[in-house]
Design a protein around this motif. Structure first.
Motif, mmCIF file in Angstrom:
data_model
loop_
_atom_site.group_PDB
_atom_site.id
_atom_site.type_symbol
_atom_site.label_atom_id
_atom_site.label_comp_id
_atom_site.label_asym_id
_atom_site.label_seq_id
_atom_site.Cartn_x
_atom_site.Cartn_y
_atom_site.Cartn_z
ATOM 1 N N UNK A 312 0.813 -1.205 0.000
ATOM 2 C CA UNK A 312 0.000 0.000 0.000
ATOM 3 C C UNK A 312 0.851 1.262 0.000
ATOM 4 N N UNK A 313 2.114 1.107 -0.330
ATOM 5 C CA UNK A 313 2.933 2.297 -0.535
ATOM 6 C C UNK A 313 3.573 2.888 0.692
ATOM 7 N N UNK A 314 3.586 2.140 1.807
ATOM 8 C CA UNK A 314 4.187 2.767 2.998
ATOM 9 C C UNK A 314 5.489 2.134 3.462
ATOM 10 N N UNK A 315 5.717 0.854 3.148
ATOM 11 C CA UNK A 315 6.848 0.211 3.835
ATOM 12 C C UNK A 315 8.132 0.184 3.008
ATOM 13 N N UNK A 316 8.069 0.448 1.732
ATOM 14 C CA UNK A 316 9.244 0.474 0.861
ATOM 15 C C UNK A 316 9.949 -0.884 0.806
ATOM 16 N N UNK A 317 9.182 -1.944 1.048
ATOM 17 C CA UNK A 317 9.752 -3.279 0.957
ATOM 18 C C UNK A 317 9.777 -3.795 -0.462
#
Lengths: 361, 394
Positions: A312-317
């Protein structure tokens, strides 16, 4: 007891010393601390400091850069990839080197501000002496042979003069018979105009200036009229692709293809559309993805082992490098474009193809 | 606190699904505003913080070469402690969140940063960025709720082992970096069965952590003491102290993020099919801020703006302060409680909870009947009649 050390022992000692210093700075590397003391050291790429910015025409300027550690020098006519921070974002572009190799090590590039050009505009109008820039090693084979040709011809248009200027500054004295045909909109739009005219006046070369506002665009036919003996000249040409294509086919048709050397500037313009073919690394996997499908989903659907995280675009994994083409951020529509040689990390879970693109995974 | 779904007065009962989606849209717009204005000033900010941190670390370690002189010991230890705190909080945590990835600087990037900490960046990013930030405060999903060793919510089942949790919390605070490394490895789960212990993926992660722990310990407890020569014992003590100060400080700050009274928790089933608006709402209710001045903000890595950080984990930390008033305004307009307080107040609140929940719920209920947390009171009066929720345009 005195002992003599063998080179292998020295290498071992040096290696141990290096590892000790690295352990003292872990998890950083010693270069990260050197960088604080000397900003021109520390990175994997060489860096340089802008020492002067000199306007050439209304929309072109020469930037003089003193490279730091690790710069291996260049041959006149080569280009360098330059990384510069524009509005906080590292941008990389290639520019021909306009300086000959100089004893003081300073190199110059000459940049023409393109309409809407983020980097060229920044370099011409905003960069000041003192700015630290990032460099790749010089590259390119648009150079003069060590054994200089008896007769040479340079054909340039617009900023195509830049690599040729490097060669002329380096080798004008060692070239016996040089003709330069240069095309620019107007006399005052000729980059290096005064220097070229001065060189011509001193007999260093025969300069043929063509001004498109009066004379129209340069064509192979006009060139043949201007330089009747061109079939006997080694030719270096740099300018718009249409000119180079036309020259190449004319030379090839006349059987002189081996006389012509060309340098093409590859502008970073890529087809930007909705969706496109996504290719993944060297795996050979390609996937057709529409403009609403996240690259992560497209890759997984194609069987690629994609790194992923929150989706969802938050963790940069899920970040992988974009090596070419354009992608669009599904959240805000912002398009990111990578030119050849670029390596721009993108979040695949919230990016979709905006035209064909290539991911480095 | 009881999960929001089980409370008899639900603090979000007055919001309709449309309200929640409007809230989400307003927050999206706020995020876009910051992204559109990210630029050279922000880049200069993080580079300045990194440079300051490195100067402090080099300076501190240089002074400690003479640490057998007490003034040098104090100055060096202070500089090194501050450097370590800055590195972990304002730099490491935030860089690994991808807050600075937009600069495209390979040296300051979530995929390349390694921090001055026992837990390898790769494992921290998985347990923190991915699990904690996605499943914030969802019981059974977000292991940050008590780190798997403590009970910090009434909804978590009591076990006699919880009687010792005030002590575990203190021990965890002292050895916090190792606690986090163990937590990122999910040691409790992964050591529980032979099969899990032998899993090659777990063994690889364990090896990576042990290597990191070894290198970190060698740096602070062997290499730099050795370099100090006659000052070796005092430099060793200084480095132990700096790591202890960093551990105690980061533990306190992080406890303030989700443990103080007023922070809500959520049922596992409540996030099925969760919309973006609902996700935002959960982050708003599940986090607490710390009030204070600029020094507090930078030393907490701007986690003093935990609410803003949880809404937008990838926005540059230096921008949380400027959006905080807008976020707070949203809380007010949507009838929600913005949980914040001074550092001592929030630390005390979190500790009280750790102590209180070391006992079973019913025991507490007898002792202290109306343990009603603040936000419920704030929302209670408007329960009967749903307030008209003001939207951005009004």
């Amino acid at each position: 007891m005195a002992t003599t050390r063998t080179p292998a022992q020295f290498a071992l000692l040096r290696d141990r010393a290096r590892r000790f210093v690295e352990l003292a700075t872990t998890p950083l590397v010693p270069g990260d601390f050197w960088e604080v003391i000397d900003p021109l050291r520390g990175g994997a790429n060489p860096r340089g400091r802008v020492v002067a910015v000199r306007p050439e025409t209304r929309d072109a300027a020469t930037i003089a850069i003193r490279p730091g550690r690790g710069w291996k020098g260049h041959t006149a006519g080569q280009y360098v990839r330059l990384g510069v921070d524009v509005d906080g974002v590292r941008q990389w572009r290639s520019y021909s080197l306009t300086s000959p190799p100089r004893p003081d090590g300073v190199i110059t590039i000459t940049v023409k501000a393109q309409p809407g050009g983020v980097v060229s505009g920044h370099l011409v109008h905003r960069v000041r002496a003192g700015t630290v820039v990032h460099l790749d090693q010089a590259a390119g084979d648009f150079t003069l042979p060590l054994v200089r040709p008896a007769k040479a011809l340079f054909v340039t248009a617009g900023s195509g003069i830049t690599p040729v200027m490097g060669m002329l500054r380096d080798a004008a004295g060692s070239l016996a018979d040089v003709v330069l045909v240069h095309s620019a909109p107007r006399p005052d739009a000729v980059i290096f105009g005064p220097e070229l005219r001065g060189l011509a006046a001193r007999g260093g070369l025969r300069l043929v200036e063509r001004h498109t506002e009066v004379d129209g665009r340069l064509t192979p036919e006009r060139l043949a009229e201007l330089v009747p003996d061109l079939a006997s000249r080694h030719t270096w040409a740099c300018g718009p692709n249409e000119l180079l294509d036309a020259l190449q086919s004319t030379y090839d048709a006349a059987g002189h293809g081996d006389l012509l050397h060309t340098e093409r500037f590859r502008p970073a313009v890529v087809a930007v559309g909705e969706g496109g073919t996504v290719s993944f690394g060297d795996s050979g996997v390609t996937v057709e993805a529409d403009g609403a499908t996240a690259l992560l989903d497209a890759g997984e659907a194609g069987g690629v082992l994609m790194p992923s995280g929150c989706r969802m675009g938050i963790c940069f994994g899920c970040v992988v490098p974009l090596r070419g083409g354009s992608v669009r951020d599904l959240r805000n529509g912002v398009v990111t474009t990578a030119a050849e040689g670029d390596d721009i990390p993108v979040q695949t879970c919230i990016s979709a193809a905006a035209g064909p693109c290539h991911l480095g995974i | 606190m009881t999960t929001i779904q089980k409370q008899d007065r639900n603090p979000i009962a007055h919001l309709t699904p449309e309200d929640v989606e409007n809230l989400g849209r307003e927050l999206d717009a706020l995020r876009e505003k910051v992204i559109a204005s990210r630029g050279a000033d922000d880049a200069a900010y993080i580079r300045k913080v990194i440079k300051t941190q490195r100067v402090l670390e080099m300076g501190g370690r240089a002074v400690l070469l003479a640490s057998k002189f007490p003034p040098a010991w104090f100055v060096g230890t202070a500089a090194l402690s501050i450097a370590k705190i800055l590195e972990n909080m304002e730099i490491g945590h935030n860089v690994m969140h991808g807050q600075w990835d937009w600069m495209r600087d390979p040296k300051i990037h979530s995929t390349t940063w390694e921090w001055d900490h026992a837990s390898p960046a790769e494992q921290w990013k998985h347990s923190h960025n991915e699990l904690h930030h996605t499943y914030t405060n969802v019981l059974g999903k977000d292991n940050d709720l008590g780190y798997g060793i403590m009970r910090v919510d009434e909804g978590q089942k009591w076990h006699p082992a919880h009687l010792g949790q005030p002590l575990w919390n203190l021990v965890n605070a002292i050895f916090f970096q190792y606690g986090i490394a163990a937590y990122d490895l999910e040691l409790g789960k992964n050591l529980s069965s032979e099969k899990r212990r032998r899993d090659p993926a777990f063994k690889a992660r364990l090896a990576a952590t042990l290597r990191k722990v070894r290198r970190q310990a060698a740096k602070d407890y062997v290499v730099h003491p050795l370099l100090s020569g006659p000052s070796a014992p005092t430099t060793l003590a200084a480095n132990l102290t700096a790591n202890l100060i960093r551990n105690l400080w980061t533990h306190s700050v992080i406890m303030c993020g989700h443990f103080p009274e007023g922070v809500e928790t959520f049922e596992r089933t409540s996030i099925e099919g969760e919309t973006r608006g609902e996700w935002y709402l959960r982050q708003m209710l599940g986090s607490a801020n710390i009030s204070g001045g600029p020094l507090l903000h930078i030393m907490t890595g701007n986690l003093s703006f935990q609410v803003e950080h949880h809404l937008f984990p990838d926005l540059p930390s230096n921008r949380y302060q400027e959006i905080a008033p807008h976020v707070r305004n949203l809380f007010e307009r949507y009838g929600l409680t913005y949980t914040t307080g001074s550092l001592p107040k929030q630390v005390a609140s979190a500790w009280r909870k750790v102590i209180r929940l070391s006992l079973p719920n019913d025991l507490l209920a007898k002792k202290k009947r109306p343990a009603r947390p603040a936000p419920l009171r704030a929302v209670a009066p408007v329960r009967q009649e749903r307030p008209r929720v003001a939207t951005a345009g009004s």
